[in-house]
Enzyme design. Structure first.
Site, PDB file in Angstrom:
ATOM      1  N   TYR A  94       0.747  -1.163   0.085  1.00 36.59           N
ATOM      2  CA  TYR A  94      -0.113  -0.588   0.198  1.00 36.59           C
ATOM      3  C   TYR A  94       0.897   1.452  -0.441  1.00 36.59           C
ATOM      4  O   TYR A  94       0.687   2.004  -0.840  1.00 36.59           O
ATOM      5  CB  TYR A  94      -0.640  -0.201   1.441  1.00 36.59           C
ATOM      6  N   PHE A 154      -7.532  18.847 -24.366  1.00 36.67           N
ATOM      7  CA  PHE A 154      -8.790  18.044 -24.969  1.00 36.67           C
ATOM      8  C   PHE A 154     -10.092  18.329 -24.232  1.00 36.67           C
ATOM      9  O   PHE A 154      -9.520  18.700 -22.665  1.00 36.67           O
ATOM     10  CB  PHE A 154      -7.891  16.719 -24.427  1.00 36.67           C
ATOM     11  N   ASP A 155     -11.065  17.517 -24.551  1.00 34.34           N
ATOM     12  CA  ASP A 155     -12.271  17.292 -23.792  1.00 34.34           C
ATOM     13  C   ASP A 155     -11.805  17.617 -22.104  1.00 34.34           C
ATOM     14  O   ASP A 155     -12.800  17.698 -21.496  1.00 34.34           O
ATOM     15  CB  ASP A 155     -12.839  16.318 -24.554  1.00 34.34           C
ATOM     16  N   ASP A 200       0.716  18.788 -21.420  1.00 31.64           N
ATOM     17  CA  ASP A 200      -0.270  17.519 -21.419  1.00 31.64           C
ATOM     18  C   ASP A 200       0.237  17.082 -22.448  1.00 31.64           C
ATOM     19  O   ASP A 200       0.548  17.291 -23.802  1.00 31.64           O
ATOM     20  CB  ASP A 200      -1.746  18.122 -21.885  1.00 31.64           C
ATOM     21  N   ALA A 232       0.451  13.240 -22.845  1.00 28.49           N
ATOM     22  CA  ALA A 232      -0.020  11.897 -23.353  1.00 28.49           C
ATOM     23  C   ALA A 232       0.900  11.349 -24.305  1.00 28.49           C
ATOM     24  O   ALA A 232       0.964   9.945 -24.984  1.00 28.49           O
ATOM     25  CB  ALA A 232      -1.254  11.819 -24.095  1.00 28.49           C
ATOM     26  N   LYS A 243      -1.394   6.378 -23.626  1.00 25.50           N
ATOM     27  CA  LYS A 243      -0.581   6.679 -24.561  1.00 25.50           C
ATOM     28  C   LYS A 243       0.767   6.461 -24.922  1.00 25.50           C
ATOM     29  O   LYS A 243       0.920   4.864 -25.319  1.00 25.50           O
ATOM     30  CB  LYS A 243      -0.699   8.227 -25.736  1.00 25.50           C
ATOM     31  N   HIS A 273     -22.175  12.656 -26.587  1.00 30.22           N
ATOM     32  CA  HIS A 273     -21.838  11.408 -27.912  1.00 30.22           C
ATOM     33  C   HIS A 273     -22.057  10.495 -27.680  1.00 30.22           C
ATOM     34  O   HIS A 273     -21.799   9.031 -28.268  1.00 30.22           O
ATOM     35  CB  HIS A 273     -20.724  11.937 -28.377  1.00 30.22           C
TER      36      HIS A 273
HETATM   37  N1  F0G Z   1      -4.598  14.108 -22.763  1.00 27.87           N
HETATM   38  C1  F0G Z   1      -5.217  13.894 -23.923  1.00 27.87           C
HETATM   39  C2  F0G Z   1      -4.289  14.789 -25.146  1.00 27.87           C
HETATM   40  C3  F0G Z   1      -5.638  13.201 -24.194  1.00 27.87           C
HETATM   41  O1  F0G Z   1      -5.554  12.747 -25.699  1.00 27.87           O
HETATM   42  C4  F0G Z   1      -6.405  12.577 -23.625  1.00 27.87           C
HETATM   43  C5  F0G Z   1      -7.149  11.682 -23.740  1.00 27.87           C
HETATM   44  C6  F0G Z   1      -6.007  12.881 -22.199  1.00 27.87           C
HETATM   45  C7  F0G Z   1      -5.647  13.874 -22.050  1.00 27.87           C
HETATM   46  C8  F0G Z   1      -6.855  12.796 -20.663  1.00 27.87           C
HETATM   47  O2  F0G Z   1      -6.106  10.613 -20.320  1.00 27.87           O
HETATM   48  O3  F0G Z   1      -8.412   9.254 -21.194  1.00 27.87           O
HETATM   49  O4  F0G Z   1      -6.261   8.962 -19.535  1.00 27.87           O
HETATM   50  O5  F0G Z   1      -7.651  10.343 -18.647  1.00 27.87           O
HETATM   51  N2  F0G Z   1      -7.200  11.319 -25.270  1.00 27.87           N
HETATM   52  C9  F0G Z   1      -8.313   9.914 -24.967  1.00 27.87           C
HETATM   53  C10 F0G Z   1      -8.667  10.126 -27.268  1.00 27.87           C
HETATM   54  C11 F0G Z   1      -9.010   9.015 -24.793  1.00 27.87           C
HETATM   55  O6  F0G Z   1      -8.623   8.955 -27.541  1.00 27.87           O
HETATM   56  O7  F0G Z   1      -7.423  11.338 -27.475  1.00 27.87           O
HETATM   57  P1  F0G Z   1      -7.205   9.887 -20.275  1.00 27.87           P
END
Ligand code: F0G
Length: 459
Positions: A72, A125-126, A216, A218, A259, A451
């Site tokens: 843990y 990103f969303d 950011d 990824a 990623k 969506h």
């Molecule tokens: N930042 C970027 C640039 C991303 O592409 C994603 C996720 C996230 C943050 C969030 O990360 O999913 O691990 O919580 N992108 C995926 C996509 C979901 O399909 O492009 P996460």
């Protein structure tokens, strides 16, 4: 020149996938409310919904799972992963998170010094945008205009518009900017890279105004490979050295490890040297993600991520990875299919404003193409356009997205060039009968993030 680069790996384990008939697919899609998010994955032949957590782990990673330490507190696997994150970033502090949005949830609110602050990004990103808004801030994008001109070549379509960035800072006041988020690569408009020169300039602007800089990252390794292959002066520099320079331009690194971490689940929070911020993040990670030496990840997953982050720096791997995406893009482009050009690191973005020009934005042209592609060959893509964007919170009108993309997202080390040929043939077949595509409307529209769970019907 070779048509494509052969895989720099051989296959040790296989997972069978199923081809279906047109009639079966019609039935599955109808039951899914004409929204491929609701399909069962076993009814999908080639799944290009996302590159997130869908890649294949290596034998070394599977082996590493076995030696995971599930303590843990103070897990050995945590220290292994910490050493790898430090090696790649040259940052002092590391905290794991369960995935990218977990890292955002922990970190972004800590940067809010007062109410009504603003985050600026090339493109949020969303989930990043969602966490900015949940923290009570507003998200402003300032990518270069070339990003939206899909037909014209630009080597770094993810770049910040530096003039616009300065303008926003002056207009809002530097004291009201909670942070500048450099998204590398820029997912939302094509997995487009950001140049080192641009990152350097953004960093200098931020420093001049005393603003926190966040990467950011990824897909930072893919961005590093683009820098190596497209930016003057980096041809002989290795990916690790390029990564060091990239991370030197920020104070904080947030990563969805699903990623370029080459794992199915995981996230990274790294802080360059702000001890106070690290302590605050450690305090905040406990209630939301877990104790600071596991932060939502099991020990075995931290082991696999430590290996995955190392493997993602391998140039043979990166070269093949980006060549797969390039190959699919070239095949579509040669057939006249409009795409975001040049293709980025993780996906081919098909420009459906042009592909289905007769369908208005509020009948979701890209979603219509996504559905037609599934019916054609059982290939699942994803819409990135007005269907995803949603409605204006005040007027409740459908917002019109500046782009209507179908994203063909390539999972890492998962599909072969032969699979990509199936995808290309299917997209081209749909393109050749594009005048038959029909728009969609809602049968059921959820109030947020519509969506994912909406049900649609053809008009
Ligand atoms: N930042 C970027 C640039 C991303 O592409 C994603 C996720 C996230 C943050 C969030 O990360 O999913 O691990 O919580 N992108 C995926 C996509 C979901 O399909 O492009 P996460």
């Amino acid at each position: 020149m070779a048509k494509y680069i052969a895989e720099p790996y051989r296959i040790k384990v296989v997972e069978m996938i199923k081809q279906t008939t047109y009639e079966e697919r019609l039935d599955y899609l109808k039951n899914a409310g004409y929204n491929p998010f609701a399909l069962r994955s076993e009814d999908v032949y080639i799944d290009l919904l996302t590159d997130s957590g869908t890649g294949a782990m290596s034998d070394q990673q599977w082996g590493a799972l076995m030696v995971g330490d599930e303590a843990y507190a103070g897990s050995r696997s945590y220290y292994k992963l910490e050493a790898m994150v430090k090696k790649i970033t040259n940052y002092r502090y590391f905290i794991p998170a369960h995935q990218g949005r977990g890292a955002e949830h922990v970190m972004l609110p800590l940067l809010m010094k007062k109410d009504n602050m603003v985050f600026i990004s090339n493109m949020h990103f969303d989930t990043t945008r969602a966490h900015v808004e949940l923290a009570g801030a507003r998200a402003i994008d300032c990518v270069i205009d070339a990003c939206f001109d899909t037909a014209t070549y630009h080597p770094f379509k993810g770049n910040f518009d530096l003039e616009k960035l300065e303008q926003i800072i002056i207009e809002k006041g530097p004291e009201n900017i909670a942070g500048i988020i450099m998204t590398v690569t820029n997912n939302s408009a094509g997995g487009q890279p950001v140049s080192m020169e641009n990152l350097r300039a953004v960093s200098a602007i931020a420093d001049r105004h005393n603003i926190t800089k966040i990467i950011d990252g990824a897909r930072y390794a893919e961005n590093a490979y683009f820098v190596k292959s497209r930016e003057q002066g980096y041809q002989d520099t290795d990916i690790l050295t390029i990564s060091h320079e990239l991370f030197s331009f920020a104070d904080i690194f947030l990563m969805s490890a699903k990623k370029d971490g080459l794992v199915n689940m995981g996230g990274v929070i790294a802080i360059k040297d702000d001890t106070e911020l690290f302590k605050r993040a450690q305090t905040r990670v406990v209630p939301y993600e877990g104790f600071p030496t596991y932060g939502g990840m099991s020990g075995r997953d931290m082991e696999a991520l430590a290996v995955g982050m190392f493997e993602a720096l391998d140039e043979h791997y990166l070269k093949h990875r980006l060549d797969q995406v390039r190959y699919l893009g070239d095949r579509l482009k040669a057939a006249g299919v409009p795409i975001q050009f040049p293709v980025g690191g993780h996906a081919v973005f098909v420009d459906c404003k042009k592909f289905a020009a007769h369908i208005p934005f509020d009948q979701f042209p890209a979603q219509s193409v996504v559905n037609a592609l599934y019916l054609e060959a059982g290939v699942r893509a994803v819409e990135i356009g007005s269907f995803l964007l949603g409605r204006d919170p005040d007027t409740h009108e459908n917002l019109e997205s500046p782009v209507e993309f179908m994203r063909l997202t390539i999972p890492r080390r998962t599909y072969t060039y032969a699979h990509l040929d199936v995808v290309a043939d299917a997209v081209i077949a749909v393109y050749q009968k594009r005048d038959k595509l029909v728009g969609l409307t809602f049968d059921y529209e959820p109030p947020v993030l519509r969506h994912f769970t909406a049900r649609l019907r053809y008009l």
